[in-house]
Design an enzyme around this catalytic site. Structure first.
Site, PDB file in Angstrom:
ATOM      1  N   ALA A  65       0.716  -1.186  -0.090  1.00 37.84           N
ATOM      2  CA  ALA A  65      -0.126   0.143   0.152  1.00 37.84           C
ATOM      3  C   ALA A  65       0.957   1.074   0.162  1.00 37.84           C
ATOM      4  CB  ALA A  65      -0.979  -0.157   1.193  1.00 37.84           C
ATOM      5  N   GLY A 109       0.771  -5.061   1.058  1.00 39.54           N
ATOM      6  CA  GLY A 109      -0.447  -5.138   0.111  1.00 39.54           C
ATOM      7  C   GLY A 109      -0.026  -5.965  -1.202  1.00 39.54           C
ATOM      8  N   GLU A 112      -0.473  -9.461  -0.447  1.00 38.96           N
ATOM      9  CA  GLU A 112      -1.823  -9.822  -0.126  1.00 38.96           C
ATOM     10  C   GLU A 112      -2.839  -9.658  -1.224  1.00 38.96           C
ATOM     11  OE1 GLU A 112      -1.813  -6.473   2.829  1.00 38.96           O
ATOM     12  OE2 GLU A 112      -2.253  -8.247   4.439  1.00 38.96           O
ATOM     13  N   GLU A 132       5.323  -4.927   7.039  1.00 39.65           N
ATOM     14  CA  GLU A 132       4.547  -3.974   7.488  1.00 39.65           C
ATOM     15  C   GLU A 132       4.734  -3.391   9.035  1.00 39.65           C
ATOM     16  OE1 GLU A 132       2.941  -6.424   6.030  1.00 39.65           O
ATOM     17  OE2 GLU A 132       1.380  -5.491   4.984  1.00 39.65           O
TER      18      GLU A 132
HETATM   19  C1  HXC Z   1       4.854   4.457  -1.450  1.00 42.58           C
HETATM   20  C2  HXC Z   1       7.037   3.544  -2.334  1.00 42.58           C
HETATM   21  C3  HXC Z   1       6.576   2.112  -1.900  1.00 42.58           C
HETATM   22  C4  HXC Z   1       5.229   2.244  -1.093  1.00 42.58           C
HETATM   23  C5  HXC Z   1       8.334   1.898  -2.873  1.00 42.58           C
HETATM   24  N1  HXC Z   1       8.203   3.204  -2.927  1.00 42.58           N
HETATM   25  N2  HXC Z   1       7.590   1.256  -1.919  1.00 42.58           N
HETATM   26  N3  HXC Z   1       6.098   4.324  -2.282  1.00 42.58           N
HETATM   27  N4  HXC Z   1       4.764   3.346  -0.961  1.00 42.58           N
HETATM   28  N5  HXC Z   1       4.975   0.877  -0.400  1.00 42.58           N
HETATM   29  C6  HXC Z   1       8.654   4.199  -3.513  1.00 42.58           C
HETATM   30  C7  HXC Z   1      10.193   4.694  -2.944  1.00 42.58           C
HETATM   31  O1  HXC Z   1       9.792   5.576  -1.829  1.00 42.58           O
HETATM   32  C8  HXC Z   1      10.842   5.433  -3.861  1.00 42.58           C
HETATM   33  O2  HXC Z   1      10.154   6.569  -4.344  1.00 42.58           O
HETATM   34  C9  HXC Z   1      10.675   4.352  -5.251  1.00 42.58           C
HETATM   35  O3  HXC Z   1       9.265   3.736  -5.003  1.00 42.58           O
HETATM   36  C10 HXC Z   1      11.584   3.510  -5.491  1.00 42.58           C
HETATM   37  O4  HXC Z   1      12.106   2.711  -4.206  1.00 42.58           O
HETATM   38  P1  HXC Z   1      13.172   2.685  -3.238  1.00 42.58           P
HETATM   39  O5  HXC Z   1      13.027   2.142  -1.968  1.00 42.58           O
HETATM   40  O6  HXC Z   1      13.985   3.699  -3.741  1.00 42.58           O
HETATM   41  O7  HXC Z   1      14.026   1.238  -4.355  1.00 42.58           O
HETATM   42  P2  HXC Z   1      14.600   0.213  -3.570  1.00 42.58           P
HETATM   43  O8  HXC Z   1      15.848   0.768  -2.687  1.00 42.58           O
HETATM   44  O9  HXC Z   1      15.031  -0.887  -4.866  1.00 42.58           O
HETATM   45  O10 HXC Z   1      13.790  -0.624  -2.360  1.00 42.58           O
HETATM   46  C11 HXC Z   1      12.517  -1.475  -3.052  1.00 42.58           C
HETATM   47  C12 HXC Z   1      11.886  -1.632  -1.873  1.00 42.58           C
HETATM   48  C13 HXC Z   1      11.598  -0.623  -0.815  1.00 42.58           C
HETATM   49  C14 HXC Z   1      12.533  -2.885  -0.927  1.00 42.58           C
HETATM   50  C15 HXC Z   1      10.626  -2.321  -2.318  1.00 42.58           C
HETATM   51  O11 HXC Z   1      11.220   0.622  -1.614  1.00 42.58           O
HETATM   52  C16 HXC Z   1      10.528  -0.758   0.264  1.00 42.58           C
HETATM   53  O12 HXC Z   1      10.974  -1.604   1.289  1.00 42.58           O
HETATM   54  N6  HXC Z   1       9.334  -0.281   0.036  1.00 42.58           N
HETATM   55  C17 HXC Z   1       8.295  -0.593   1.043  1.00 42.58           C
HETATM   56  C18 HXC Z   1       7.722  -2.022   1.280  1.00 42.58           C
HETATM   57  C19 HXC Z   1       6.607  -1.889   2.488  1.00 42.58           C
HETATM   58  O13 HXC Z   1       7.006  -1.403   3.699  1.00 42.58           O
HETATM   59  N7  HXC Z   1       5.463  -2.285   1.878  1.00 42.58           N
HETATM   60  C20 HXC Z   1       4.313  -2.530   3.142  1.00 42.58           C
HETATM   61  C21 HXC Z   1       3.612  -1.201   3.137  1.00 42.58           C
HETATM   62  S1  HXC Z   1       2.122  -1.331   4.048  1.00 42.58           S
HETATM   63  P3  HXC Z   1      11.173   7.988  -4.780  1.00 42.58           P
HETATM   64  O14 HXC Z   1      10.444   8.905  -4.838  1.00 42.58           O
HETATM   65  O15 HXC Z   1      12.029   7.901  -3.304  1.00 42.58           O
HETATM   66  O16 HXC Z   1      12.103   7.677  -5.811  1.00 42.58           O
HETATM   67  C22 HXC Z   1       0.983  -2.111   3.420  1.00 42.58           C
HETATM   68  C23 HXC Z   1       0.065  -2.412   4.269  1.00 42.58           C
HETATM   69  C24 HXC Z   1      -1.007  -2.989   3.446  1.00 42.58           C
HETATM   70  O17 HXC Z   1       1.222  -2.603   2.271  1.00 42.58           O
HETATM   71  C25 HXC Z   1      -2.624  -2.806   3.850  1.00 42.58           C
HETATM   72  C26 HXC Z   1      -3.702  -2.965   3.009  1.00 42.58           C
HETATM   73  C27 HXC Z   1      -5.047  -2.878   3.122  1.00 42.58           C
END
Ligand code: HXC
Length: 258
Positions: A65, A109, A112, A132
């Site tokens: 998400a 997400g 999921e 998360e």
């Molecule tokens: C918003 C995101 C994002 C996310 C990545 N980006 N994941 N933006 N929400 N979930 C954006 C980064 O900010 C960045 O933007 C660009 O995408 C590239 O990501 P990087 O981090 O620079 O790339 P990298 O170093 O290759 O790492 C990739 C990654 C990392 C491992 C996927 O981005 C990451 O850990 N993302 C978050 C994963 C996460 O925590 N997911 C769970 C979310 S909570 P910029 O502008 O800086 O270039 C969830 C709840 C679900 O999902 C609930 C459902 C109802």
């Protein structure tokens, strides 16, 4: 609806939806989820479509998400609002088979969403996880419920509590994905599986999907009864007659979806 975050195309009887927010690793914001729900329900209602494929890019199926959108939400925003999880329910209403074709990250997400599909075909590059906890929240669209059923309580606890990311090989061993293919073959493999499904009788495929999903919702005795009723129900279809006659006449069946 004018789609800005997904690409939609039709390949013969297969409906294809590609998540398309490349700058944010396909992070699932509300607009994207609204568009995805709209596209899914349209394919579900389209009589020419027999199977749906959801895919992302080679880097990310979806990295979860959208954290930038969620960061400021209050409890009341998410509890009362349509966003963050309510607009994720559309996919559960889809009665046709849906395949997730996953390359790169399927996190939070994203994992999921892949698990909400009927099965997952993964590229060797696929990475799954529920990280998360690292950002101070929990899975919110089935991660804590579907993951233990798919890969065991032990592995689900491990992934959700440590935020460890699982590679495609481990995901296949654990039973999360049905097949792994080289990254450049992912879409071919998903399309050919979808085309095979779409060549079957659609109502029978829907009955199979409904029966297997029942296994998650009920006891074994109830599930077996449900399956038996579905099986009996197939004898009320023209496609059952055609399928069995075609076998006996040693020719391919011509299903009419009726
Ligand atoms: C918003 C995101 C994002 C996310 C990545 N980006 N994941 N933006 N929400 N979930 C954006 C980064 O900010 C960045 O933007 C660009 O995408 C590239 O990501 P990087 O981090 O620079 O790339 P990298 O170093 O290759 O790492 C990739 C990654 C990392 C491992 C996927 O981005 C990451 O850990 N993302 C978050 C994963 C996460 O925590 N997911 C769970 C979310 S909570 P910029 O502008 O800086 O270039 C969830 C709840 C679900 O999902 C609930 C459902 C109802």
């Amino acid at each position: 609806m004018n789609y800005k975050n997904i690409l939609v195309e039709t390949r013969d009887k297969v409906g294809v939806i590609q998540l398309n927010r490349p700058k944010a690793m396909n992070a699932l914001n509300d607009q994207l989820m609204d568009e995805l729900g709209d596209a899914l329900l349209k394919f579900d209602a389209d009589e020419k479509i027999g199977c749906i494929v959801i895919t992302g890019s080679d880097k990310a199926f979806a990295a979860g998400a959208d954290i930038s959108a969620m960061a400021k939400y209050t409890y009341m925003d998410v509890y009362k609002g349509e966003y963050i999880s309510r607009n994720w329910e559309h996919i559960r209403r889809v009665r046709k088979p849906v395949i997730a074709a996953v390359a790169g990250y399927a996190l939070g997400g994203g994992c999921e969403l892949a698990m909400m599909c009927d099965f997952i075909i993964a590229a060797e590059t696929a990475k799954f996880g529920q990280p998360e906890i690292k950002i101070g929240t929990t899975p919110g669209a089935g991660g804590t419920q579907r993951l233990p059923r798919a890969i065991s309580k032990a592995k689900a606890m491990d992934l959700c509590l440590t935020a460890r990311i699982m590679d495609a090989a481990e995901a296949e061993r654990a039973g999360l994905v049905s097949r792994i293919v080289p990254a450049d073959k992912l879409l071919d493999e998903a399309f050919s599986a979808a085309a095979i499904i779409a060549s079957m009788s659609l109502p029978i495929a829907m009955m199979v999907k409904e029966s297997i999903n029942r296994a998650y919702e009920t006891t074994l005795t109830e599930g077996i009864l449900f399956e038996r009723r579905m099986f009996h129900g197939t004898f009320g279809t023209e496609d059952q007659k055609e399928g069995m006659e075609a076998f006996l006449e040693k020719r391919p069946p011509m299903f009419k979806n009726s």
